[in-house]
Design an enzyme around this catalytic site. Structure first.
Site: not given
Ligand code: COA
Length: 372
Positions: A156
């Site tokens: 990225c």
């Molecule tokens: N739909 C519904 N629920 C979902 C889901 C979806 N698509 N994906 C995950 N969940 C649920 C999970 O199972 C979890 O449930 P639980 O609390 O019962 O275990 C809950 O939602 C939270 O999941 P989590 O993965 O902790 O979400 P988050 O708030 O961390 O958001 C991202 C996920 C990926 C959006 C976030 O972590 C993020 O953006 N991180 C940084 C990413 C980044 O910069 N990456 C670089 C890539 S180049």
């Protein structure tokens, strides 16, 4: 010393949009199919059912509302969940080169330059279509540029690392008109069957033109400084790498597509990025309150809100830190350049800003610019 400047920028946006609702319908149909096929294993407790995704979760967790993709049908086919990207013959332009040429043509038009004047092409992207010849050399040939070209990959952060490389060469006098292109086909590397990340990415290409400021033909941005940093982490990883080896041809292993530990990325990268920008500003003698705009990497809205607040010491005003991820999703290295390209026309002479990208590696790159 020769002073480098960004004299043009351009964005190629694919025709197809996938909304969160469309994506979730496809994912949930896929989940229902897998669950029906494995009903006995699920009933006996051998297998966990695939849970449904939700459009509300996607917006609240990421800020993403839709994404552009090169192919929509394959991604939304619950039996496939992967784009149809026809393997091109060696005689045809590669898909990344085609995307990049569109963005480069727009960037050169803005700079008032003909492609024949270009003497450096860097194709800086997260994934490259093949090992060699470099996609950048193909782009050089397609646009009719001179000089030399090479590919680079810092995930990225590829765009800002590419800008540093090009700006340094312009500063030293080894090149006179450089292009940094960022064709990102993230759809081919995303695991669309993984609920935790299936909503994250979209496809796009961006480009900037970098020249000596003295040669600029129109409105431009002086590059005051660039800074890159890396620190090894496996929390964002892809063990496949090359577009040509799509799921059709490779072993169907989860690690062959994008994987991340999103929570850890969040926690570890945020402090790294805000400290990086603040350190860069301080060393350049710039006060944070002199910044008119932050064009940040577009991965997550909460993440950007946090960085903006940490850097400025207050909640950014509307327009100070433009987000494009609601429309484009995460487009890897291209995100901060889309934001820059779409939200820089109104900058007045003397207005300052920072372009910053960050991601796998970990890596972070910042570019301090001022409207001349
Ligand atoms: N739909 C519904 N629920 C979902 C889901 C979806 N698509 N994906 C995950 N969940 C649920 C999970 O199972 C979890 O449930 P639980 O609390 O019962 O275990 C809950 O939602 C939270 O999941 P989590 O993965 O902790 O979400 P988050 O708030 O961390 O958001 C991202 C996920 C990926 C959006 C976030 O972590 C993020 O953006 N991180 C940084 C990413 C980044 O910069 N990456 C670089 C890539 S180049």
């Amino acid at each position: 010393m020769i002073q480098p400047a960004i004299t043009g920028s351009g964005v190629f946006t694919p025709e197809n949009i996938i909304t969160n609702d469309e994506l979730v319908v496809a994912f949930n149909a896929y989940a229902d199919r897998i669950n029906a096929e494995n009903a006995d294993a699920i009933a006996s407790g051998e297998m966990e059912p695939v849970p449904h995704s939700s459009a509300d979760f996607i917006v609240s967790a990421s800020g993403i509302e839709q994404r552009y993709v090169m192919d929509k049908a394959g991604v939304l086919d619950p039996k496939r969940m992967f784009p149809h990207l026809r393997a091109r013959s060696d005689e045809e332009p590669s898909i990344m080169a085609e995307m990049a040429v569109d963005a480069i043509t727009k960037a050169l038009a803005q700079a008032g330059r003909d492609a024949s004047e270009v003497d450096l092409v860097i194709c800086a992207a997260s994934n490259h279509e093949r090992a060699y010849p470099a996609v950048a050399v193909e782009i050089q040939s397609l646009i009719g540029a001179g000089g030399f070209a090479f590919d680079m990959n810092v995930a990225c952060s590829s765009a800002t690392f590419g800008i540093q490389a090009a700006a340094d060469m312009v500063r030293s006098g080894s090149v006179k008109c450089a292009i940094v292109g960022n064709p990102e086909i993230c759809s081919a590397h995303l695991e669309w069957r993984d609920r935790d990340c299936h909503f994250i990415f979209g496809d796009v290409a961006t480009a900037v033109v970098i020249e000596p400021q003295a040669n600029a033909k129109g409105a431009h941005f002086t590059i005051h400084g660039t800074r890159c940093a890396t620190e090894f982490s496996n929390n964002i990883r892809n063990n496949n790498g090359f577009l040509r080896r799509t799921r059709d041809q490779m072993e169907d292993r989860r690690d062959m597509q994008f994987m991340q530990n999103g929570r850890k990325v969040f926690k570890e990268v945020l402090p790294m990025v805000s400290a990086h920008i603040l350190g860069h500003l301080e060393d350049e003698g710039w006060r944070a309150d002199s910044l008119r705009r932050l064009w940040l990497h577009q991965a997550n809205k909460t993440m950007n809100d946090f960085i903006g607040k940490k850097v400025l010491g207050r909640t950014p005003e509307p327009g100070e830190q433009p987000n494009i991820l609601q429309d484009y999703a995460n487009t890897s290295s291209a995100g901060s350049i889309i934001a820059f390209s779409k939200y820089s026309d109104d900058m007045q002479p003397g207005d300052r800003g920072v372009i910053c990208s960050f991601g796998a590696g970990y890596s972070v790159g910042s570019v301090l610019i001022e409207r001349a």
